[in-house]
Design a protein around this motif. Structure first.
Motif, PDB file in Angstrom:
ATOM      1  N   HIS A  61       1.114  -1.273  -0.104  1.00  0.00           N
ATOM      2  CA  HIS A  61      -0.071  -0.147  -0.154  1.00  0.00           C
ATOM      3  C   HIS A  61       0.886   1.385   0.071  1.00  0.00           C
ATOM      4  O   HIS A  61       1.921   1.168   0.529  1.00  0.00           O
ATOM      5  N   PRO A  62       0.656   2.239  -0.731  1.00  0.00           N
ATOM      6  CA  PRO A  62       1.333   3.371  -0.736  1.00  0.00           C
ATOM      7  C   PRO A  62       1.615   4.081   0.630  1.00  0.00           C
ATOM      8  O   PRO A  62       2.617   4.855   0.845  1.00  0.00           O
ATOM      9  N   MET A  63       0.719   3.864   1.826  1.00  0.00           N
ATOM     10  CA  MET A  63       0.995   4.486   3.090  1.00  0.00           C
ATOM     11  C   MET A  63       1.601   3.540   3.851  1.00  0.00           C
ATOM     12  O   MET A  63       1.550   3.623   5.251  1.00  0.00           O
ATOM     13  N   CYS A  64       2.145   2.447   3.353  1.00  0.00           N
ATOM     14  CA  CYS A  64       2.892   1.446   4.603  1.00  0.00           C
ATOM     15  C   CYS A  64       3.952   2.081   5.130  1.00  0.00           C
ATOM     16  O   CYS A  64       4.873   2.897   4.394  1.00  0.00           O
TER      17      CYS A  64
ATOM     18  N   GLY B  69      -6.709   1.312   3.259  1.00  0.00           N
ATOM     19  CA  GLY B  69      -6.663   2.599   3.183  1.00  0.00           C
ATOM     20  C   GLY B  69      -7.114   3.274   4.429  1.00  0.00           C
ATOM     21  O   GLY B  69      -6.969   4.118   5.207  1.00  0.00           O
ATOM     22  N   ILE B  70      -8.292   2.342   4.981  1.00  0.00           N
ATOM     23  CA  ILE B  70      -8.911   2.736   6.331  1.00  0.00           C
ATOM     24  C   ILE B  70      -7.817   2.619   7.319  1.00  0.00           C
ATOM     25  O   ILE B  70      -7.781   3.650   8.347  1.00  0.00           O
ATOM     26  N   VAL B  71      -7.357   1.608   7.198  1.00  0.00           N
ATOM     27  CA  VAL B  71      -6.235   1.318   8.345  1.00  0.00           C
ATOM     28  C   VAL B  71      -5.133   2.429   8.381  1.00  0.00           C
ATOM     29  O   VAL B  71      -4.423   2.842   9.515  1.00  0.00           O
TER      30      VAL B  71
ATOM     31  N   PHE C 205      -3.846   4.797  11.295  1.00  0.00           N
ATOM     32  CA  PHE C 205      -2.525   4.871  12.100  1.00  0.00           C
ATOM     33  C   PHE C 205      -2.269   6.268  11.843  1.00  0.00           C
ATOM     34  O   PHE C 205      -1.626   7.030  12.936  1.00  0.00           O
ATOM     35  N   LYS C 206      -2.315   7.121  10.759  1.00  0.00           N
ATOM     36  CA  LYS C 206      -1.843   8.700  10.618  1.00  0.00           C
ATOM     37  C   LYS C 206      -2.463   9.229  11.637  1.00  0.00           C
ATOM     38  O   LYS C 206      -1.773  10.131  12.335  1.00  0.00           O
ATOM     39  N   ASP C 207      -3.913   9.232  11.963  1.00  0.00           N
ATOM     40  CA  ASP C 207      -4.557  10.207  12.738  1.00  0.00           C
ATOM     41  C   ASP C 207      -4.252   9.785  14.116  1.00  0.00           C
ATOM     42  O   ASP C 207      -4.190  10.816  15.065  1.00  0.00           O
TER      43      ASP C 207
END
Length: 466
Positions: free
Chosen positions: A293-296, A449-451, A455-457
């Motif tokens: 995923h791009p946000m790994c 994407g949800i996860v 994590f970011k938030d």
């Protein structure tokens, strides 16, 4: 007002062996129909598209799944419906052609995306679907069961079964009968506890959930009567909101007497101590959960997150210092769905996301609504309507302090819960590849994407608090 859409449709023949292609001046394409969808037709459900296709093409279809994909050729996102064909004698138009997998490589397509979608469709046609309603024949099977159950109750179906909602977690059907509308909900195995939980609540407070007509536990089907009333978000009377919150708090307190039963359902145990203990493990698993995923997260991300974990755990410890017991938590407490205001009082439905956790999380979620009544200090007033029900455990002032802590913990709860769901789906797919442009890839990427956002938030908030 209306919305114009031009989705693509993967339409198979009745045997599900071939797919329909349409001849264009510069190659072949999937079927595309421009559809004008009236605003508010979400309530009518996904069956709206089935009705349009029958009117336009004279073919009976149902939707197996819905995906959307970026198409760089047109710099836009394309919605794709994959269908099941219920019309064996349907005749093709002159510009249409059935093609099988062997013909695919020899054809020229107007856009590469169309070829990619069909390659995955042919490949996945032979695989076990991630959820049953993606499979051929499921709609006929469930419709037959609904008919049989209703007939046994002396209820007659007066119109065809309609599709209302489809995603990878659940699907909802609706049918009109001589006893009013009836709904069927089918859930993925990750939410298999919903039917048992609803039956349990029906024994405590039957007025607070829909009337369950029948359950098929092995296939996770729930047949329910229409609730009636209206969504909470459609009412501007603050008294209705206050009544809803008081009734929900009372249901949560009532469930305290049945904790052993609830944990045996089993519901996820996201009480404060388990949340505190689990977050470190979930962070360590983040690279696997978000693989490809791009946000790994990078190693630097993980190291930063590890430094912030003590601050997050400290909030769990602080919240544990109050005498409010963890109990049944709805998990998806929204005013635009899942809460109905009726003549007999509020009714709560869609318990698929439920867990045993801190009771205030539902309050935090509801107060994020954009539909709150337009009255002074509405959030404080609604907050206190709910908290006052808990004053047998703590004074109102301390409950207000605790509420502020649970506002900070809400994202932790969601992160753990959705990470658990994602891990469960990934375990189901451990022995098979995730094909590009397949519905399985779409579902997994959506969950990732949800996860990733959670994590970011979670760690952005922890960083600000620190």
């Amino acid at each position: 007002m209306s919305t114009n859409l031009k989705p693509l449709f993967i339409l198979p023949d009745h045997a599900n062996q071939r797919a329909l292609l349409m001849s264009q001046s510069d190659g072949w394409s999937l079927l595309a129909c421009e559809i004008t969808r009236p605003d508010g037709s979400e309530a009518a459900g996904m069956g709206y598209f089935n009705t349009v296709l029958k009117a336009e093409l004279g073919i009976d279809v149902t939707i197996r799944y819905l995906t959307d994909w970026p198409d760089p050729e047109i710099d836009d996102v394309v919605i794709v419906f994959t269908l099941e064909n219920h019309s064996p004698d349907w005749e093709l138009s002159n510009d249409g052609r059935w093609i099988d997998r062997n013909e695919l490589d020899s054809l020229t397509f107007i856009r590469p995306l169309h070829r990619s979608l069909l390659e995955s469709w042919f490949a996945e046609a032979k695989a076990e679907p991630l959820v049953p309603w993606w499979g051929i024949g499921w709609f006929a099977e469930v419709t037959s069961w609904m008919t049989e159950q209703l007939r046994g109750m002396g209820i007659s179906i007066t119109a065809p079964v309609e599709q209302v909602r489809i995603w990878h977690g659940s699907t909802i059907l609706r049918v009109t009968t001589d006893a009013g509308d009836v709904y069927l909900k089918a859930v993925a195995h990750t939410f298999a506890q919903e039917a048992e939980l609803m039956q349990m609540i029906a024994r405590w407070q039957p007025e607070r959930i829909p009337n369950i007509l029948a359950v098929e536990p092995e296939r996770h089907w729930i047949l329910m009567q229409d609730i009636g009333g209206r969504d909470l978000g459609e009412t501007s009377e603050i008294a209705a909101w206050e009544e809803t919150l008081r009734a929900y708090a009372q249901l949560q307190m009532r469930s305290l007497a049945f904790m052993d039963q609830l944990l045996s359902v089993p519901l996820c145990d996201w009480r404060l101590k388990p949340m505190e203990n689990t977050i470190e493990t979930v962070v360590a698993q983040a690279p696997l959960l978000l693989q490809d995923h791009p946000m790994c997260p990078s190693e630097a991300d993980l190291a930063h997150w590890q430094k912030l974990l003590p601050d997050i755990k400290a909030v769990c410890v602080a919240a544990s210092g109050y005498n409010i017991p963890c109990t049944l938590e709805h998990g998806d407490f929204h005013d635009g769905m899942n809460i109905r205001v009726t003549e007999k009082g509020p009714v709560f439905y869609d318990w698929a996301e439920s867990s045993i956790s801190h009771p205030f999380f539902s309050l935090v979620e509801l107060l994020l609504s954009e539909n709150l009544p337009n009255v002074p200090d509405v959030k404080a007033r609604l907050r206190d309507a709910y908290l006052t029900e808990w004053t047998a455990y703590e004074p109102l002032e301390r409950l207000q302090e605790l509420y502020q802590l649970t506002e900070r913990l809400r994202i932790l709860h969601w992160t753990l819960h959705f990470a658990h769901q994602l891990a469960t789906y990934q375990q189901c797919l451990a022995d098979r590849p995730i094909l590009p442009y397949s519905v399985t890839e779409f579902a997994i990427r959506h969950a990732q994407g949800i996860v990733a956002d959670l994590f970011k938030d979670l760690f952005s908030n922890a960083n600000e608090a620190a």
